[in-house]
Design a protein around this motif. Structure first.
Motif, mmCIF file in Angstrom:
data_model
loop_
_atom_site.group_PDB
_atom_site.id
_atom_site.type_symbol
_atom_site.label_atom_id
_atom_site.label_comp_id
_atom_site.label_asym_id
_atom_site.label_seq_id
_atom_site.Cartn_x
_atom_site.Cartn_y
_atom_site.Cartn_z
ATOM 1 N N ASN A 95 0.822 -1.221 0.000
ATOM 2 C CA ASN A 95 0.000 0.000 0.000
ATOM 3 C C ASN A 95 0.850 1.262 0.000
ATOM 4 O O ASN A 95 0.535 2.242 -0.677
ATOM 5 N N VAL A 96 1.937 1.242 0.772
ATOM 6 C CA VAL A 96 2.825 2.408 0.821
ATOM 7 C C VAL A 96 3.477 2.645 -0.535
ATOM 8 O O VAL A 96 3.558 3.777 -1.021
ATOM 9 N N GLN A 97 3.947 1.578 -1.163
ATOM 10 C CA GLN A 97 4.546 1.711 -2.495
ATOM 11 C C GLN A 97 3.529 2.261 -3.487
ATOM 12 O O GLN A 97 3.850 3.106 -4.326
ATOM 13 N N ASP A 98 2.291 1.806 -3.369
ATOM 14 C CA ASP A 98 1.230 2.296 -4.244
ATOM 15 C C ASP A 98 0.981 3.780 -4.021
ATOM 16 O O ASP A 98 0.806 4.548 -4.967
ATOM 17 N N PHE A 99 0.993 4.180 -2.749
ATOM 18 C CA PHE A 99 0.766 5.597 -2.457
ATOM 19 C C PHE A 99 1.859 6.470 -3.064
ATOM 20 O O PHE A 99 1.579 7.476 -3.718
ATOM 21 N N PHE A 100 3.122 6.093 -2.865
ATOM 22 C CA PHE A 100 4.216 6.893 -3.405
ATOM 23 C C PHE A 100 4.187 6.909 -4.932
ATOM 24 O O PHE A 100 4.481 7.928 -5.549
ATOM 25 N N GLU A 101 3.815 5.795 -5.532
ATOM 26 C CA GLU A 101 3.767 5.721 -6.990
ATOM 27 C C GLU A 101 2.699 6.635 -7.578
ATOM 28 O O GLU A 101 2.872 7.207 -8.651
ATOM 29 N N HIS A 102 1.581 6.793 -6.842
ATOM 30 C CA HIS A 102 0.465 7.576 -7.364
ATOM 31 C C HIS A 102 0.221 8.838 -6.545
ATOM 32 O O HIS A 102 -0.882 9.378 -6.549
ATOM 33 N N ALA A 103 1.249 9.313 -5.848
ATOM 34 C CA ALA A 103 1.078 10.439 -4.922
ATOM 35 C C ALA A 103 0.564 11.697 -5.601
ATOM 36 O O ALA A 103 -0.068 12.540 -4.967
ATOM 37 N N ASN A 104 0.825 11.854 -6.881
ATOM 38 C CA ASN A 104 0.420 13.080 -7.573
ATOM 39 C C ASN A 104 -0.840 12.898 -8.415
ATOM 40 O O ASN A 104 -1.212 13.781 -9.184
#
Length: 228
Positions: free
Chosen positions: A206-215
């Motif tokens: 989930n954290v990796q997903d958040f950073f990947e789609h943060a913008n």
């Protein structure tokens, strides 16, 4: 449980402001302005900011206002690695050491979370989830573990909350929590380890997903989600 001091109460409110994005990463935490907004003096506000700095949520700066911390993905991943080790160790020890009262506390937190999940604020769901994990660590009855886990968990607070907003995983999380509870109630280390390790693996995903789609868009979803 001891009553919260005024600095603790202020720190809790600031922590929630950080989670919600009202105080975004890099934003200044102005002692005077925040004290005036909350209707408190600057002394407890200063103590509250120190609490958040100790947790790693705020960065203190000489002769300047502190700022909200912003961890990189690598830093978050490193912290998750340590957190996972601490939680799995705590769970293993809890099987042998936890009192029936401590296990019952964990069961009660899970029941409350399951009962209220769809009806309370997202941050309240998140805090119940974190309390579930902290109660398991406490059940290991090792104060050093509790202190180490609390330190790492606090640094991941915002990352866990924002990563959760990317994943609508209600049924999976509640099922995993129930499996963890079953492992504790039956004192079954293999069962407990299986459910907890799978649960924690999703945290990094989930954290990796958040950073990947943060913008891509807003951080906060329309309805509650889980933190892991």
């Amino acid at each position: 449980m001891p009553e919260e001091t005024l600095p603790d109460q202020i720190a809790n409110q600031l922590r929630r402001d950080i989670l919600r994005g009202k105080l975004a990463p890099g934003a200044q935490v102005k002692e005077r302005d925040n004290a005036a907004e909350m209707g408190v003096s600057r002394t407890p506000m200063r103590e509250a900011i120190r609490i958040l700095a100790k947790e790693g949520l705020v960065v203190l700066r000489p002769a300047r206002s502190p700022v909200v911390a912003q961890l990189t993905l690598d830093e978050v991943a490193d912290n998750i690695e340590v957190l996972t080790t601490l939680e799995l160790m705590s769970a293993r020890l809890a099987v042998d050491r936890a009192s029936e009262a401590q296990i019952e506390e964990i069961v009660e937190i899970q029941n409350r979370m399951e009962r209220l999940y769809d009806d309370i604020d997202m941050i309240d769901v998140f805090e119940l989830d974190m309390e579930f994990h902290k109660a398991i660590v406490r059940a290991a009855n090792n104060p050093v573990l509790v202190e180490a886990h609390g330190s790492v968990l606090s640094r991941l607070w915002r990352a866990r909350y924002l990563s959760a907003s990317r994943k609508r995983s209600r049924d999976r999380v509640l099922a995993q929590h129930n499996g963890i509870v079953e492992g504790l109630q039956t004192r079954d280390k293999a069962l407990l380890h299986g459910y907890l390790s799978n649960h924690l693996e999703h945290l990094l995903i989930n954290v990796q997903d958040f950073f990947e789609h943060a913008n891509d868009g807003p951080d906060t979803p329309a309805s509650p989600t889980s933190a892991a």
